[in-house]
Design an enzyme around this catalytic site. Structure first.
Site, PDB file in Angstrom:
ATOM      1  N   HIS A  20       0.834  -1.195   0.000  1.00 34.32           N
ATOM      2  CA  HIS A  20       0.000   0.000   0.000  1.00 34.32           C
ATOM      3  C   HIS A  20       0.873   1.251   0.000  1.00 34.32           C
ATOM      4  O   HIS A  20       1.796   1.371   0.798  1.00 34.32           O
ATOM      5  CB  HIS A  20      -0.922  -0.010   1.214  1.00 34.32           C
ATOM      6  CG  HIS A  20      -1.894   1.107   1.236  1.00 34.32           C
ATOM      7  ND1 HIS A  20      -2.272   1.710   2.403  1.00 34.32           N
ATOM      8  CD2 HIS A  20      -2.572   1.750   0.249  1.00 34.32           C
ATOM      9  CE1 HIS A  20      -3.136   2.677   2.141  1.00 34.32           C
ATOM     10  NE2 HIS A  20      -3.334   2.715   0.835  1.00 34.32           N
ATOM     11  N   HIS A  99       6.461  19.620 -14.032  1.00 30.86           N
ATOM     12  CA  HIS A  99       7.282  18.539 -14.580  1.00 30.86           C
ATOM     13  C   HIS A  99       8.567  18.367 -13.765  1.00 30.86           C
ATOM     14  O   HIS A  99       9.026  17.233 -13.553  1.00 30.86           O
ATOM     15  CB  HIS A  99       7.603  18.811 -16.055  1.00 30.86           C
ATOM     16  CG  HIS A  99       8.260  17.664 -16.740  1.00 30.86           C
ATOM     17  ND1 HIS A  99       7.713  16.405 -16.791  1.00 30.86           N
ATOM     18  CD2 HIS A  99       9.445  17.586 -17.404  1.00 30.86           C
ATOM     19  CE1 HIS A  99       8.519  15.598 -17.460  1.00 30.86           C
ATOM     20  NE2 HIS A  99       9.584  16.285 -17.838  1.00 30.86           N
TER      21      HIS A  99
END
Length: 132
Positions: A20, A99
């Site tokens: 997880h 980015h």
């Protein structure tokens, strides 16, 4: 021989090992992979395999709870963004970062799957969810 699912043994192993909140990335042919991060290179030629085809296969075999995309995809590659959104379900939370921030987050992924994609900002980080 496997009958179903991803045949690429490296991708299958990475997905099987995810817990997880672990993360993987799928990137275009030019995405830089930080030192120390596993790179699974699928690129054959420019555009093959495509980012979208790899994303769809991975999504069919991975429970994803969160997705990270570069903000720039909205303006620089709206067609790819629409395709990504269509491939996702309403269960995944989508976040956008610059980015540069996206690239800095790559140091925390378990692996980067490199495609032959040759369109800008065709990169995604997938955070693993749980099945229960």
């Amino acid at each position: 021989m496997k009958k179903h699912g991803i045949l690429n043994s490296e991708i299958a192993k990475v997905l099987a090992d995810l817990g997880h909140m672990d993360k993987i990335a799928i990137g275009d042919a030019g995405l830089p992979v930080p030192d120390g991060v596993k790179k699974i290179d699928l690129a054959l030629t420019l555009s093959e395999p495509s980012f979208l085809s790899v994303l769809k296969v991975v999504l069919s075999d991975m429970k994803v709870e969160k997705v990270v995309l570069a903000e720039e995809i909205k303006q620089q590659n709206a067609v790819q963004l629409a395709a990504v959104e269509a491939a996702l379900t309403e269960d995944e939370v989508v976040t956008y970062v610059s980015h540069e921030d996206f690239k800095s987050q790559l140091k925390d992924v378990k692996a980067v799957i490199r495609t032959g994609e040759a369109t800008p900002y065709s990169n995604i980080i997938l955070q693993s969810g749980v099945l229960f």
